[in-house]
Design an enzyme around this catalytic site. Structure first.
Site, PDB file in Angstrom:
ATOM      1  N   GLU A  36       0.836  -1.203   0.000  1.00 49.54           N
ATOM      2  CA  GLU A  36       0.000   0.000   0.000  1.00 49.54           C
ATOM      3  C   GLU A  36       0.873   1.257   0.000  1.00 49.54           C
ATOM      4  O   GLU A  36       1.944   1.280   0.607  1.00 49.54           O
ATOM      5  CB  GLU A  36      -0.935   0.003   1.221  1.00 49.54           C
ATOM      6  CG  GLU A  36      -2.010  -1.073   1.105  1.00 49.54           C
ATOM      7  CD  GLU A  36      -3.022  -1.019   2.242  1.00 49.54           C
ATOM      8  OE1 GLU A  36      -2.821  -0.259   3.212  1.00 49.54           O
ATOM      9  OE2 GLU A  36      -4.018  -1.773   2.150  1.00 49.54           O
ATOM     10  N   ARG A  93      -7.382   7.258 -22.414  1.00 46.44           N
ATOM     11  CA  ARG A  93      -7.685   6.653 -23.726  1.00 46.44           C
ATOM     12  C   ARG A  93      -8.895   5.737 -23.675  1.00 46.44           C
ATOM     13  O   ARG A  93      -9.473   5.424 -24.708  1.00 46.44           O
ATOM     14  CB  ARG A  93      -6.448   5.905 -24.258  1.00 46.44           C
ATOM     15  CG  ARG A  93      -5.403   6.871 -24.822  1.00 46.44           C
ATOM     16  CD  ARG A  93      -4.182   6.152 -25.358  1.00 46.44           C
ATOM     17  NE  ARG A  93      -3.364   5.604 -24.294  1.00 46.44           N
ATOM     18  CZ  ARG A  93      -2.258   4.904 -24.487  1.00 46.44           C
ATOM     19  NH1 ARG A  93      -1.849   4.680 -25.720  1.00 46.44           N
ATOM     20  NH2 ARG A  93      -1.558   4.446 -23.489  1.00 46.44           N
ATOM     21  N   GLN A  94      -9.279   5.286 -22.462  1.00 48.45           N
ATOM     22  CA  GLN A  94     -10.508   4.469 -22.352  1.00 48.45           C
ATOM     23  C   GLN A  94     -11.652   5.442 -22.053  1.00 48.45           C
ATOM     24  O   GLN A  94     -12.190   5.514 -20.955  1.00 48.45           O
ATOM     25  CB  GLN A  94     -10.348   3.412 -21.253  1.00 48.45           C
ATOM     26  CG  GLN A  94     -11.530   2.444 -21.138  1.00 48.45           C
ATOM     27  CD  GLN A  94     -11.667   1.468 -22.304  1.00 48.45           C
ATOM     28  OE1 GLN A  94     -10.730   1.245 -23.043  1.00 48.45           O
ATOM     29  NE2 GLN A  94     -12.848   0.899 -22.481  1.00 48.45           N
ATOM     30  N   LYS A 189      -5.221   6.493 -39.638  1.00 56.14           N
ATOM     31  CA  LYS A 189      -4.748   5.229 -39.050  1.00 56.14           C
ATOM     32  C   LYS A 189      -5.922   4.395 -38.562  1.00 56.14           C
ATOM     33  O   LYS A 189      -6.909   4.920 -38.080  1.00 56.14           O
ATOM     34  CB  LYS A 189      -3.827   5.569 -37.854  1.00 56.14           C
ATOM     35  CG  LYS A 189      -3.351   4.382 -37.041  1.00 56.14           C
ATOM     36  CD  LYS A 189      -2.500   4.845 -35.850  1.00 56.14           C
ATOM     37  CE  LYS A 189      -3.319   4.988 -34.593  1.00 56.14           C
ATOM     38  NZ  LYS A 189      -2.519   5.328 -33.396  1.00 56.14           N
ATOM     39  N   SER A 221       3.615   5.014 -26.837  1.00 56.60           N
ATOM     40  CA  SER A 221       3.549   3.946 -25.836  1.00 56.60           C
ATOM     41  C   SER A 221       4.367   2.748 -26.318  1.00 56.60           C
ATOM     42  O   SER A 221       5.510   2.564 -25.939  1.00 56.60           O
ATOM     43  CB  SER A 221       2.081   3.576 -25.602  1.00 56.60           C
ATOM     44  OG  SER A 221       1.990   2.538 -24.668  1.00 56.60           O
TER      45      SER A 221
HETATM   46  C1  R5P Z   1      -3.673   7.145 -30.302  1.00 61.16           C
HETATM   47  O1  R5P Z   1      -4.788   7.552 -30.560  1.00 61.16           O
HETATM   48  C2  R5P Z   1      -2.637   8.020 -29.733  1.00 61.16           C
HETATM   49  O2  R5P Z   1      -2.754   9.326 -30.199  1.00 61.16           O
HETATM   50  C3  R5P Z   1      -1.243   7.510 -30.037  1.00 61.16           C
HETATM   51  O3  R5P Z   1      -1.035   7.512 -31.432  1.00 61.16           O
HETATM   52  C4  R5P Z   1      -1.063   6.115 -29.548  1.00 61.16           C
HETATM   53  O4  R5P Z   1      -1.509   6.012 -28.231  1.00 61.16           O
HETATM   54  C5  R5P Z   1       0.377   5.693 -29.635  1.00 61.16           C
HETATM   55  O5  R5P Z   1       0.495   4.398 -29.143  1.00 61.16           O
HETATM   56  P1  R5P Z   1       1.639   3.422 -29.654  1.00 61.16           P
HETATM   57  O6  R5P Z   1       2.943   4.093 -29.417  1.00 61.16           O
HETATM   58  O7  R5P Z   1       1.452   2.191 -28.791  1.00 61.16           O
HETATM   59  O8  R5P Z   1       1.367   3.126 -31.089  1.00 61.16           O
END
Ligand code: R5P
Length: 295
Positions: A36, A93-94, A189, A221
């Site tokens: 904790e 993002r969620q 994308k 990420s």
């Molecule tokens: C997505 O909508 C975000 O804007 C980034 O493009 C995304 O989170 C990047 O993630 P990763 O580096 O895993 O592709």
């Protein structure tokens, strides 16, 4: 005003306090043997306007709990008004149910912040600002695009063109384009939500052949988005490709993946401490803290 620098953002908080010329309240933090988290302030905050600076990058759950505990402490100690500053806000993002029975995680975070009585929340390049429209606190989302673009301008790389690896990042690329005084481009994308696989469907905005391009994105990420975009731009004849992101999460092999994709240099901000965090958001946040929250 007092700055309370949480365990995840000690040096950023100190820098903000310096810029504002106000006291930085130190925070003691530790982890109990059972895992904790514990946080405590080293000074009183009674009757003061307080800004708690705590970015919630990985480990997100620990950093979020530390934020909640700090907000509980400053409230309990009688702070007059509390602003939470989460330069990187986890779970943003969620922001919708992508599948029928899943949680909208960011809504749970918002409800916790409301319950803890904050007056204002400040974020930097949060994924979807509109999710805060019904929050019970004032909300301000800052953009690091200009500061990142200015970093590249100072490198004297010749004419620069901002490029968004997905449509969502066009806002950042557009802001950078104003600094570069050139139009920006973008990819459309698509990502498979189960496999994470990325497909760049089409290109828009500018012809990339022979140009020096800077990819702008809010988050890197896994590095998959930036690496895929860089490879495609090179294949389309781009002269050089650089990358800028606000939140360099850089999980696992992301940095290697990005640099191996043909990127000359990757630059991020200190919303997330990392080897590429060369641009500070401290001036941006200090400026925002000087202004009154909108009601
Ligand atoms: C997505 O909508 C975000 O804007 C980034 O493009 C995304 O989170 C990047 O993630 P990763 O580096 O895993 O592709």
């Amino acid at each position: 005003m007092l700055i309370v620098s949480g365990p995840s953002s000690r040096s950023l908080g100190e820098r903000i306090a310096q810029l504002l010329g106000v006291r930085n309240v130190e925070v003691e933090s530790k982890v109990f043997p059972d895992g904790e988290s514990y946080v405590g302030l080293r000074n009183d905050v009674k009757g003061e306007k307080v800004a708690v600076i705590q970015s919630t990058y990985p480990p997100q759950d620990t950093h979020l709990m530390q934020l909640y505990f700090l907000l509980q402490a400053v409230g309990r100690l009688g702070a007059e008004e509390v602003t939470a500053v989460t330069p990187y806000l986890a779970y943003a993002r969620q922001d919708k149910a992508f599948k029928p029975y899943e949680a909208v995680s960011i809504k749970a975070v918002i409800r916790c912040l409301e319950a803890l009585g904050i007056r204002r929340l400040i974020t930097v390049d949060v994924h979807e600002p509109s999710i805060f429209e019904d929050a019970a606190f004032a909300f301000q989302n800052l953009s690091a695009a200009k500061a990142l673009a200015e970093y590249f301008l100072k490198l004297n790389l010749g004419e620069l063109w901002a490029f968004a690896p997905d449509v969502k990042a066009t806002k950042m690329a557009g802001e950078a384009g104003v600094i570069f005084r050139t139009p920006h481009g973008w990819f459309r994308k698509e990502r498979d939500r189960d496999t994470g696989e990325i497909a760049l469907k089409s290109i828009g905005g500018i012809e990339v052949k022979g140009k020096t391009l800077i990819l702008f994105d809010d988050i890197i990420s896994s590095g998959g988005t930036t690496a895929a975009a860089a490879k495609r731009l090179k294949a389309l004849g781009a002269e050089k490709v650089y990358a800028a992101c606000t939140h360099p999460l850089l999980m696992g092999e992301a940095l290697r993946k990005v640099l191996q994709s043909g990127i000359e240099e990757l630059v991020g901000t200190d919303t997330v401490p990392s080897p590429v965090s060369k641009v500070s958001v401290a001036p941006l946040i200090a400026q925002a803290l000087k202004s009154e929250p909108e009601t």
